[in-house]
Structure formats: structure tokens, C-alpha cells
Design a protein around this motif. Structure first.
Motif, mmCIF file in Angstrom:
data_model
loop_
_atom_site.group_PDB
_atom_site.id
_atom_site.type_symbol
_atom_site.label_atom_id
_atom_site.label_comp_id
_atom_site.label_asym_id
_atom_site.label_seq_id
_atom_site.Cartn_x
_atom_site.Cartn_y
_atom_site.Cartn_z
ATOM 1 N N UNK A 109 -1.899 6.927 -2.127
ATOM 2 C CA UNK A 109 -1.289 5.602 -2.333
ATOM 3 C C UNK A 109 -1.109 5.297 -3.813
ATOM 4 N N UNK A 110 -1.922 5.912 -4.660
ATOM 5 C CA UNK A 110 -2.022 5.442 -6.044
ATOM 6 C C UNK A 110 -0.758 5.540 -6.891
ATOM 7 N N UNK A 111 0.091 6.537 -6.676
ATOM 8 C CA UNK A 111 1.316 6.522 -7.485
ATOM 9 C C UNK A 111 2.125 5.240 -7.287
ATOM 10 N N UNK A 112 1.886 4.522 -6.194
ATOM 11 C CA UNK A 112 2.715 3.365 -5.869
ATOM 12 C C UNK A 112 2.022 2.025 -6.115
ATOM 13 N N UNK A 113 0.796 2.038 -6.666
ATOM 14 C CA UNK A 113 0.060 0.781 -6.767
ATOM 15 C C UNK A 113 -0.849 0.811 -7.993
ATOM 16 N N UNK A 114 -1.219 -0.391 -8.492
ATOM 17 C CA UNK A 114 -2.180 -0.407 -9.591
ATOM 18 C C UNK A 114 -3.547 0.059 -9.077
ATOM 19 N N UNK A 115 -4.229 0.914 -9.830
ATOM 20 C CA UNK A 115 -5.448 1.546 -9.332
ATOM 21 C C UNK A 115 -6.603 0.558 -9.165
ATOM 22 N N UNK A 116 -6.529 -0.591 -9.882
ATOM 23 C CA UNK A 116 -7.674 -1.516 -9.894
ATOM 24 C C UNK A 116 -7.641 -2.504 -8.732
ATOM 25 N N UNK A 117 -6.523 -2.546 -7.995
ATOM 26 C CA UNK A 117 -6.451 -3.481 -6.866
ATOM 27 C C UNK A 117 -7.083 -2.873 -5.634
ATOM 28 N N UNK A 118 -7.714 -3.729 -4.843
ATOM 29 C CA UNK A 118 -8.295 -3.237 -3.592
ATOM 30 C C UNK A 118 -7.177 -2.778 -2.655
ATOM 31 N N UNK A 119 -7.474 -1.748 -1.883
ATOM 32 C CA UNK A 119 -6.489 -1.262 -0.914
ATOM 33 C C UNK A 119 -6.380 -2.294 0.221
ATOM 34 N N UNK A 120 -5.158 -2.673 0.559
ATOM 35 C CA UNK A 120 -4.961 -3.718 1.575
ATOM 36 C C UNK A 120 -5.087 -3.134 2.989
ATOM 37 N N UNK A 121 -5.167 -4.039 3.940
ATOM 38 C CA UNK A 121 -5.280 -3.628 5.338
ATOM 39 C C UNK A 121 -4.036 -2.802 5.730
ATOM 40 N N UNK A 122 -2.901 -3.254 5.259
ATOM 41 C CA UNK A 122 -1.643 -2.570 5.552
ATOM 42 C C UNK A 122 -1.666 -1.136 4.994
ATOM 43 N N UNK A 123 -2.204 -1.006 3.783
ATOM 44 C CA UNK A 123 -2.280 0.335 3.187
ATOM 45 C C UNK A 123 -3.259 1.239 3.948
ATOM 46 N N UNK A 124 -4.390 0.667 4.389
ATOM 47 C CA UNK A 124 -5.317 1.479 5.199
ATOM 48 C C UNK A 124 -4.634 1.919 6.494
ATOM 49 N N UNK A 125 -3.777 1.068 7.027
ATOM 50 C CA UNK A 125 -3.046 1.466 8.236
ATOM 51 C C UNK A 125 -2.187 2.703 7.987
ATOM 52 N N UNK A 126 -1.579 2.715 6.800
ATOM 53 C CA UNK A 126 -0.772 3.897 6.432
ATOM 54 C C UNK A 126 -1.647 5.153 6.390
ATOM 55 N N UNK A 127 -2.837 4.995 5.825
ATOM 56 C CA UNK A 127 -3.777 6.117 5.727
ATOM 57 C C UNK A 127 -4.121 6.612 7.128
ATOM 58 N N UNK A 128 -4.415 5.675 8.040
ATOM 59 C CA UNK A 128 -4.826 6.089 9.381
ATOM 60 C C UNK A 128 -3.650 6.659 10.185
ATOM 61 N N UNK A 129 -2.455 6.162 9.931
ATOM 62 C CA UNK A 129 -1.281 6.730 10.598
ATOM 63 C C UNK A 129 -1.094 8.188 10.168
ATOM 64 N N UNK A 130 -1.258 8.427 8.868
ATOM 65 C CA UNK A 130 -1.110 9.798 8.354
ATOM 66 C C UNK A 130 -2.199 10.698 8.937
ATOM 67 N N UNK A 131 -3.428 10.174 9.016
ATOM 68 C CA UNK A 131 -4.517 10.971 9.598
ATOM 69 C C UNK A 131 -4.242 11.287 11.069
ATOM 70 N N UNK A 132 -3.649 10.325 11.773
ATOM 71 C CA UNK A 132 -3.333 10.560 13.182
ATOM 72 C C UNK A 132 -2.280 11.662 13.309
ATOM 73 N N UNK A 133 -1.313 11.669 12.404
ATOM 74 C CA UNK A 133 -0.252 12.704 12.449
ATOM 75 C C UNK A 133 -0.827 14.105 12.346
#
Ligand code: ADP
Ligand code: MG
Length: 244
Positions: free
Chosen positions: A97-121
Motif C-alpha cells: 500500500x505504501x507507494x500510494x499513501x503517506x507512511x505515517x498514517x494508520x492503515x484504514x479499514x478500507x485498505x485492510x480490506x484490500x490486503x485481505x482481498x489480495x490474500x484471498x486471491x
């Protein structure tokens, strides 16, 4: 379009590891990078990404590749990754996710969803909270592919992703990569199992420091060029290995 123009890399003066390599990939494709050990395949990728000093150009459309890092995912050779680093599978994937976001911000719920979607794939969602050091080689490689998925890169480089992994993981990863190609991603894979080349790649780059041949697999992965790349000896050895 990806253009690589006169790329040269030398670790020692006067001894090029990648020697004046030029090629243009017109459309998104699965591209195999093939050549014997020490042919400069890994160096070629690092040179394109300017991770090591290289002369020449590498462009995505008209932009220098090293200026659009966001668009590029790089899955390095497994041996080069420190797996003792204490990080969970989900955290490892979230690095995409980091190329697309500031590194110091907490990862949002929406972003975690992206992570879990990728893991499911890659069928790894059950392993989300495991440490990466606990995974098998194949499972870890799937996680690295999930990290690239999360990044939504335009170009993906994978360096020998199938070495030492189980068949099921290899099959699954190829399925995911084929889907990405169909959606318009350029995918370069350094690969050494010559038996799978016809099946896996739309195009091949045959290299041994210099470019030997590049083009559609059917027309390019032919004895004339294979022999020129590997020498006759190696091919006979590989065939024997396959027959075992
Ligand atoms: P391949 O990936 O095709 O097996 P490499 O790109 O790893 O080949 O290596 C190409 C050549 O460059 C080899 O001769 C290798 O020994 C040399 N080489 C690779 N990395 C380094 C380095 N960091 N320092 C010096 N020489 C290197
Ligand atoms: Mg290599």
C-alpha cells in the motif's frame, strides 16, 4: 509500452554483466527472462529499476521507470529477502500500500480490506496473522504476489518466483498473473525451468549478458536461439534432469 534502450551494467570496470540491451514491449504480456546462471538476468531487472548504477534508458510509455516506482512491483529472488524480520503475513502484504499513501498514517479499514482481498486471491487469508518466517516457500511466494496485487502496479518483475516451491502454489500464482496480464499488466518473470516456457509466456527474452533474442515465444523459443543462449551442453543436461 515498455522501452529498454541500450541498458548496460558493470560491477567491475570493463566487465559488463548486462551489455547494451535494447528491447521494446508493445503491449501488456507475460514475458519470460531466460538465460544460464550468471547471464545477468537479476542484474537486468535491478538495472531497469536503477537499484544499481546502470547506463541507458528504461521507459514506461514516455516516463523513465525509476521516476514511476509507484507503478512497479518487484519481487526479488527469495534468497535475498530476510525472513527472520518479525512481521505478519497481513503486515507484509500491507507494505504494497505504501507507494500510494503517506507512511505515517494508520492503515484504514478500507485498505485492510484490500490486503485481505489480495490474500484471498492467493488463498492465504487463513494465514494473515502468522509470522512470515513460519511459512513454507510456496506460501511465502504467494504472500509476495499478494503484496504486488495490493500495489496495483502497471509492471511487475518477479525474479525466479518458482524456485523451491510446491506445484500447487506455482499453479495458483500463474493463474493470478495471467488474470493480471489480461487486465493490462506487464509481467516479467526470470525463469529457469525450460519445460514450462511454452506454457507460461507470451514472449521471451533470451539473454547472456547481451540480448540473444526477443519475441513471441513460439517464434523465439526455438533450438537455434536456445542453443546460442545456453550452449548445447546445458540443454542436454536439462533434458536429462527432466527425464528423471
Ligand atoms: P543471473 O541472475 O542471470 O544468474 P546475475 O545478474 O545474478 O545473473 O549475475 C550476473 C553476473 O554479475 C555474475 O557473473 C555475477 O557473479 C555478477 N554479480 C552479480 N551481483 C554482483 C554483485 N553485487 N557484485 C559483483 N558481481 C555481481
Ligand atoms: Mg538471478
Amino acid at each position: 509500452m515498455i522501452q529498454i534502450n541500450d541498458l548496460c551494467v558493470s560491477y567491475r570496470k570493463g566487465e559488463p554483466a548486462v551489455d547494451h540491451l535494447t528491447l521494446t514491449v508493445e503491449h501488456p504480456a507475460l514475458i519470460g527472462i531466460l538465460g544460464p546462471n550468471g547471464a545477468g538476468k537479476s542484474t537486468f531487472i535491478k538495472g531497469i529499476l536503477k537499484l544499481i548504477p546502470a547506463s541507458g534508458k528504461a521507459l514506461i510509455d514516455t516516463q523513465p521507470i525509476d521516476k514511476c516506482r509507484k507503478e512497479i512491483a518487484y519481487v526479488e529472488q527469495k534468497a535475498e529477502i530476510d525472513r527472520t524480520f518479525p512481521i505478519t503475513v497481513a503486515e507484509c502484504v500491507s507494505l504494497g500500500l505504501y507507494p500510494h499513501r503517506p507512511f505515517y498514517k494508520r492503515i484504514t479499514k478500507y485498505e485492510w480490506e484490500k490486503v485481505f482481498t489480495a490474500l484471498a486471491k492467493v488463498e492465504m487469508q487463513e494465514f494473515a496473522s502468522r509470522q512470515i518466517g513460519e511459512l513454507s516457500g510456496g506460501q511465502f511466494q504467494r504472500v509476495l504476489v499478494a503484496r504486488a496485487l495490493v500495489q496495483q502496479a502497471k509492471v511487475i518483475f518477479l525474479d525466479e518466483p518458482f524456485v523451491g516451491i510446491d506445484r500447487q502454489s506455482e499453479h495458483l500464482i500463474m493463474e493470478v498473473l495471467r488474470d493480471l496480464r489480461d487486465q493490462g499488466t506487464y509481467i516479467f518473470i526470470v525463469h529457469h525451468d525450460l519445460g514450462k516456457v511454452d506454457d507460461y509466456f507470451d514472449q521471451v527474452v533470451l539473454m547472456n549478458k547481451q540480448l540473444i533474442a526477443y519475441g513471441p515465444t513460439k517464434e523465439t523459443f526455438i533450438p537455434q536461439w536456445i542453443t546460442k543462449t545456453y550452449g548445447t551442453q546445458t540443454i542436454i543436461l536439462e533434458r536429462k534432469e527432466e527425464m528423471k
